[in-house]
Design an enzyme around this catalytic site. Structure first.
Site, PDB file in Angstrom:
ATOM      1  N   GLU A 127       1.056   3.167 -43.165  1.00 53.45           N
ATOM      2  CA  GLU A 127       2.814   2.734 -42.834  1.00 53.45           C
ATOM      3  C   GLU A 127       3.151   2.521 -41.442  1.00 53.45           C
ATOM      4  O   GLU A 127       2.524   4.227 -40.976  1.00 53.45           O
ATOM      5  CB  GLU A 127       2.860   3.862 -44.347  1.00 53.45           C
ATOM      6  CG  GLU A 127       3.490   3.210 -45.474  1.00 53.45           C
ATOM      7  CD  GLU A 127       4.456   4.059 -45.987  1.00 53.45           C
ATOM      8  OE1 GLU A 127       4.861   4.548 -46.344  1.00 53.45           O
ATOM      9  OE2 GLU A 127       4.135   3.703 -48.073  1.00 53.45           O
ATOM     10  N   SER A 132      -2.696   8.683 -40.417  1.00 54.91           N
ATOM     11  CA  SER A 132      -3.654   9.041 -40.793  1.00 54.91           C
ATOM     12  C   SER A 132      -3.304  10.344 -41.907  1.00 54.91           C
ATOM     13  O   SER A 132      -4.306  10.793 -43.195  1.00 54.91           O
ATOM     14  CB  SER A 132      -4.237   9.875 -40.069  1.00 54.91           C
ATOM     15  OG  SER A 132      -5.115   9.311 -38.434  1.00 54.91           O
ATOM     16  N   THR A 158      -4.942  -5.596 -42.865  1.00 51.07           N
ATOM     17  CA  THR A 158      -5.831  -6.227 -42.558  1.00 51.07           C
ATOM     18  C   THR A 158      -6.461  -7.588 -44.019  1.00 51.07           C
ATOM     19  O   THR A 158      -6.103  -7.207 -45.401  1.00 51.07           O
ATOM     20  CB  THR A 158      -7.386  -6.248 -42.773  1.00 51.07           C
ATOM     21  OG1 THR A 158      -7.240  -5.127 -41.298  1.00 51.07           O
ATOM     22  CG2 THR A 158      -8.575  -6.939 -42.189  1.00 51.07           C
ATOM     23  N   GLN A 336     -21.925  -4.509 -18.701  1.00 51.08           N
ATOM     24  CA  GLN A 336     -22.403  -4.089 -17.894  1.00 51.08           C
ATOM     25  C   GLN A 336     -23.006  -5.160 -17.429  1.00 51.08           C
ATOM     26  O   GLN A 336     -23.857  -5.418 -15.449  1.00 51.08           O
ATOM     27  CB  GLN A 336     -22.250  -2.729 -17.517  1.00 51.08           C
ATOM     28  CG  GLN A 336     -22.543  -1.963 -16.520  1.00 51.08           C
ATOM     29  CD  GLN A 336     -21.477  -1.860 -15.590  1.00 51.08           C
ATOM     30  OE1 GLN A 336     -20.784  -1.781 -16.039  1.00 51.08           O
ATOM     31  NE2 GLN A 336     -21.471  -1.517 -13.951  1.00 51.08           N
ATOM     32  N   GLU A 363      -9.531   2.368 -40.658  1.00 52.00           N
ATOM     33  CA  GLU A 363     -10.261   2.509 -42.217  1.00 52.00           C
ATOM     34  C   GLU A 363     -10.786   4.871 -41.785  1.00 52.00           C
ATOM     35  O   GLU A 363     -12.106   4.583 -42.146  1.00 52.00           O
ATOM     36  CB  GLU A 363     -11.661   2.087 -42.580  1.00 52.00           C
ATOM     37  CG  GLU A 363     -10.611   0.941 -43.057  1.00 52.00           C
ATOM     38  CD  GLU A 363     -12.085   0.396 -44.281  1.00 52.00           C
ATOM     39  OE1 GLU A 363     -12.743   0.418 -44.679  1.00 52.00           O
ATOM     40  OE2 GLU A 363     -11.679  -1.401 -44.194  1.00 52.00           O
ATOM     41  N   THR A 365      -9.886   6.856 -37.558  1.00 53.56           N
ATOM     42  CA  THR A 365     -10.200   7.082 -36.946  1.00 53.56           C
ATOM     43  C   THR A 365     -11.683   7.691 -36.589  1.00 53.56           C
ATOM     44  O   THR A 365     -11.966   8.412 -37.819  1.00 53.56           O
ATOM     45  CB  THR A 365      -9.465   7.945 -35.949  1.00 53.56           C
ATOM     46  OG1 THR A 365      -9.037   9.079 -36.809  1.00 53.56           O
ATOM     47  CG2 THR A 365      -7.558   6.668 -36.230  1.00 53.56           C
ATOM     48  N   GLU A 367     -11.484  10.766 -34.709  1.00 49.03           N
ATOM     49  CA  GLU A 367     -10.957  11.885 -35.175  1.00 49.03           C
ATOM     50  C   GLU A 367     -11.292  11.977 -36.703  1.00 49.03           C
ATOM     51  O   GLU A 367     -11.611  13.030 -37.035  1.00 49.03           O
ATOM     52  CB  GLU A 367     -10.015  11.859 -34.782  1.00 49.03           C
ATOM     53  CG  GLU A 367      -9.905  12.199 -33.240  1.00 49.03           C
ATOM     54  CD  GLU A 367      -9.536  10.734 -33.030  1.00 49.03           C
ATOM     55  OE1 GLU A 367     -10.115   9.568 -33.536  1.00 49.03           O
ATOM     56  OE2 GLU A 367     -10.428  10.271 -31.249  1.00 49.03           O
TER      57      GLU A 367
HETATM   58  N1  CAA Z   1     -13.456  11.235 -52.307  1.00 45.28           N
HETATM   59  C1  CAA Z   1     -12.727  12.144 -53.692  1.00 45.28           C
HETATM   60  N2  CAA Z   1     -11.557  13.305 -53.609  1.00 45.28           N
HETATM   61  C2  CAA Z   1     -11.082  13.314 -52.233  1.00 45.28           C
HETATM   62  C3  CAA Z   1     -11.641  12.557 -50.879  1.00 45.28           C
HETATM   63  C4  CAA Z   1     -12.866  11.811 -51.286  1.00 45.28           C
HETATM   64  N3  CAA Z   1     -13.298  10.889 -50.268  1.00 45.28           N
HETATM   65  N4  CAA Z   1     -11.236  12.886 -50.664  1.00 45.28           N
HETATM   66  C5  CAA Z   1     -10.205  14.161 -50.423  1.00 45.28           C
HETATM   67  N5  CAA Z   1      -9.911  14.098 -52.056  1.00 45.28           N
HETATM   68  C6  CAA Z   1      -9.844  15.140 -52.668  1.00 45.28           C
HETATM   69  C7  CAA Z   1      -9.970  16.610 -51.959  1.00 45.28           C
HETATM   70  O1  CAA Z   1     -10.623  16.688 -52.654  1.00 45.28           O
HETATM   71  C8  CAA Z   1      -8.907  17.056 -52.453  1.00 45.28           C
HETATM   72  O2  CAA Z   1      -8.766  17.581 -53.992  1.00 45.28           O
HETATM   73  P1  CAA Z   1      -7.648  18.885 -54.625  1.00 45.28           P
HETATM   74  O3  CAA Z   1      -6.280  18.642 -54.189  1.00 45.28           O
HETATM   75  O4  CAA Z   1      -8.362  18.188 -56.400  1.00 45.28           O
HETATM   76  O5  CAA Z   1      -8.172  19.960 -54.127  1.00 45.28           O
HETATM   77  C9  CAA Z   1      -7.437  16.072 -52.011  1.00 45.28           C
HETATM   78  O6  CAA Z   1      -7.753  14.968 -52.069  1.00 45.28           O
HETATM   79  C10 CAA Z   1      -6.363  15.974 -50.857  1.00 45.28           C
HETATM   80  O7  CAA Z   1      -7.745  16.447 -50.009  1.00 45.28           O
HETATM   81  P2  CAA Z   1      -7.004  16.770 -48.341  1.00 45.28           P
HETATM   82  O8  CAA Z   1      -5.747  18.021 -48.790  1.00 45.28           O
HETATM   83  O9  CAA Z   1      -8.713  16.422 -47.472  1.00 45.28           O
HETATM   84  O10 CAA Z   1      -6.049  15.616 -47.855  1.00 45.28           O
HETATM   85  P3  CAA Z   1      -5.650  15.080 -46.905  1.00 45.28           P
HETATM   86  O11 CAA Z   1      -3.712  14.881 -47.472  1.00 45.28           O
HETATM   87  O12 CAA Z   1      -5.880  16.620 -45.717  1.00 45.28           O
HETATM   88  O13 CAA Z   1      -6.809  14.372 -46.757  1.00 45.28           O
HETATM   89  C11 CAA Z   1      -7.558  13.001 -44.976  1.00 45.28           C
HETATM   90  C12 CAA Z   1      -7.523  13.920 -46.045  1.00 45.28           C
HETATM   91  C13 CAA Z   1      -9.748  12.379 -44.504  1.00 45.28           C
HETATM   92  C14 CAA Z   1      -7.058  13.709 -43.835  1.00 45.28           C
HETATM   93  C15 CAA Z   1      -7.128  11.585 -45.575  1.00 45.28           C
HETATM   94  O14 CAA Z   1      -6.184  11.383 -45.696  1.00 45.28           O
HETATM   95  C16 CAA Z   1      -7.887  10.313 -44.735  1.00 45.28           C
HETATM   96  O15 CAA Z   1      -8.894  10.140 -44.757  1.00 45.28           O
HETATM   97  N6  CAA Z   1      -6.703   9.677 -43.713  1.00 45.28           N
HETATM   98  C17 CAA Z   1      -7.427   8.418 -43.531  1.00 45.28           C
HETATM   99  C18 CAA Z   1      -7.040   6.991 -43.478  1.00 45.28           C
HETATM  100  C19 CAA Z   1      -7.710   5.922 -43.286  1.00 45.28           C
HETATM  101  O16 CAA Z   1      -8.694   6.174 -43.811  1.00 45.28           O
HETATM  102  N7  CAA Z   1      -6.605   5.325 -43.733  1.00 45.28           N
HETATM  103  C20 CAA Z   1      -7.320   3.431 -43.199  1.00 45.28           C
HETATM  104  C21 CAA Z   1      -5.986   3.040 -44.631  1.00 45.28           C
HETATM  105  S1  CAA Z   1      -7.202   1.230 -44.764  1.00 45.28           S
HETATM  106  C22 CAA Z   1      -7.643   0.189 -42.964  1.00 45.28           C
HETATM  107  O17 CAA Z   1      -7.430   0.451 -41.725  1.00 45.28           O
HETATM  108  C23 CAA Z   1      -8.456  -1.127 -44.061  1.00 45.28           C
HETATM  109  C24 CAA Z   1      -7.772  -1.983 -42.188  1.00 45.28           C
HETATM  110  O18 CAA Z   1      -7.943  -2.590 -42.399  1.00 45.28           O
HETATM  111  C25 CAA Z   1      -9.334  -2.937 -42.489  1.00 45.28           C
END
Ligand code: CAA
Length: 381
Positions: A127, A132, A158, A336, A363, A365, A367
């Site tokens: 959104e 992230s 996408t 290059q 999917e 960054t 970072e």
């Molecule tokens: N599998 C299962 N559970 C997971 C998990 C995973 N991979 N990652 C986190 N969780 C669980 C954690 O264990 C935690 O569980 P509990 O509450 O039970 O302990 C819970 O989820 C919360 O985890 P975090 O505290 O780590 O969550 P966060 O809010 O800090 O976020 C993050 C973690 C890794 C930053 C995540 O938000 C993330 O991956 N962000 C990136 C988003 C992204 O990749 N967006 C892409 C959009 S789609 C796209 O890009 C498509 C396209 O165009 C082609």
């Protein structure tokens, strides 16, 4: 431990390469220039099993393993990275959560046509204020008479417009932090569900990417995907697999850029000899080939772990960050090596340079991938 590809993997690579050379090579430049992906390709790819590779045959999939799927995305992206991501979103971001969390009725209505390439899928998570930081999404779903009412918007989706089925995440309980989101299945054409203008992007210009708008969209109760409140977990687990698709797309872009550079280095003469006889060029080619090989090994290792149902979030993040940074670096070196020619649209490395960048962003960054890797290391995973 045998790291050689199996006969089946070789056959899949050969089949997808033949399709990519025959159908995509003549179109790839035009797809990039016109921002138009010919929709009939979806059906052709569906007939080959490419739209549902790593899914059981009972659900309409090809029954192939995850390594095969990664090989297929690599081979498509080696020629046309837009096609690679369209296919990857259909398989990993829409097909996988539907197959995993959907019930029999949802499989029949939505999954089968998706895996056949007849009705493509899209994944609505990002959104304007939640990229992230997924859990900060503002789209809401409130209980209504017959199901749920969705309001809000998504960005950078996408396959939007091309797709018929959308896996959309919304807040169902804003007070419940990571247990307050739910996944829903939306159909194109539902009342109040709007698809905005496609973004004018730097690269992967053939893959449509649009905002979605929800204005009092009535979603029936049977279109909830997975348990209410499990949306964050569904989104994260989906992205683990999606990241292998994007890592494979990045690998394909790097391979395409490397192959073009290898050929050019042998053809292009300066100072009376091919530029490939200079050590400066040879070292670039050597590093490209080495980083490509390392990317492929990381991807296939994570893919095997997924097939074995072992934890693989960390390995998928490692594969994605390494392969996407390899793609961007290799495409830069490819330009290059091509010199002034590489900076023009007459040579495919110009497109590879533009296409590679997004693999370091979507999917998750680079970072975020490093955050996922470090979080797992600190947890001892
Ligand atoms: N599998 C299962 N559970 C997971 C998990 C995973 N991979 N990652 C986190 N969780 C669980 C954690 O264990 C935690 O569980 P509990 O509450 O039970 O302990 C819970 O989820 C919360 O985890 P975090 O505290 O780590 O969550 P966060 O809010 O800090 O976020 C993050 C973690 C890794 C930053 C995540 O938000 C993330 O991956 N962000 C990136 C988003 C992204 O990749 N967006 C892409 C959009 S789609 C796209 O890009 C498509 C396209 O165009 C082609």
């Amino acid at each position: 431990m045998d790291l050689r590809p199996s006969a089946e993997h070789d056959l899949i690579r050969q089949t997808v390469r033949e399709f990519a050379e025959r159908r995509l090579r003549p179109l790839a430049k035009q797809i990039d220039e016109t921002h138009h992906w010919p929709a009939e390709l979806a059906g052709e790819m569906g007939d080959l099993g490419l739209m549902g590779m790593n899914f059981p045959t009972e659900l309409g999939g090809a029954g192939a393993d995850m390594v095969s799927y990664c090989i297929a995305i690599e081979e498509l992206s080696r020629v046309c990275a837009s096609t690679g991501v369209i296919c990857s979103v259909n398989n990993s971001l829409s097909g996988w959560p539907l197959a995993t969390y959907g019930n029999a009725d949802q499989h029949e209505r939505y999954l089968r046509p998706m895996l056949a390439g007849k009705k493509l899928g899209a994944y609505g998570l990002t959104e304007p204020n939640a990229g992230s930081d997924v859990v900060s999404m503002q789209t809401t779903a409130t209980k209504s008479g017959k199901g749920w009412t969705l309001n809000g918007q998504k960005l950078f989706i996408t396959n939007a417009g091309l797709a018929e089925t959308y896996v959309v995440f919304a807040q169902t309980d804003k007070t419940a932090a990571h247990k307050g989101q739910t996944a829903f299945l939306l159909e194109k054409g539902m009342s109040g569900f709007g698809i905005g203008k496609p973004e004018d992007k730097l690269g992967i210009r053939g893959a449509p990417c649009c905002p979605l708008f929800f204005e009092n969209v009535e979603v029936p109760a049977e279109n909830v995907l997975g348990p209410v409140g499990d949306g964050f977990k569904v989104a994260m687990k989906t992205l683990d697999g999606g990241r292998l698709g994007i890592a494979s797309q990045a690998l394909g872009i790097a391979v395409g850029a490397y192959e073009a550079s290898l050929a050019y280095a042998q053809e292009r003469k300066q100072f009376g000899k091919p530029i490939g006889s200079n050590q400066a060029i040879q070292w670039k080619l050597a590093d490209m080939a080495t980083r490509i090989e390392a990317s492929r090994l990381l991807i296939h290792k994570a893919a095997q772990l997924k097939d074995l149902k072992a934890p693989y979030s960390k390995e998928a993040a490692m594969a994605k960050v390494f392969a996407s940074e390899t793609a961007m670096w290799a495409a830069t070196e490819a330009v290059q090596i091509h010199g002034g020619n590489g900076y023009t649209k007459d040579y495919p490395v110009e497109r590879a340079f533009r296409d590679a960048k997004i693999t370091e962003i979507y999917e998750g960054t680079s970072e975020i991938q490093r955050m996922v890797i470090a979080n797992n290391l600190l947890k001892g995973v």
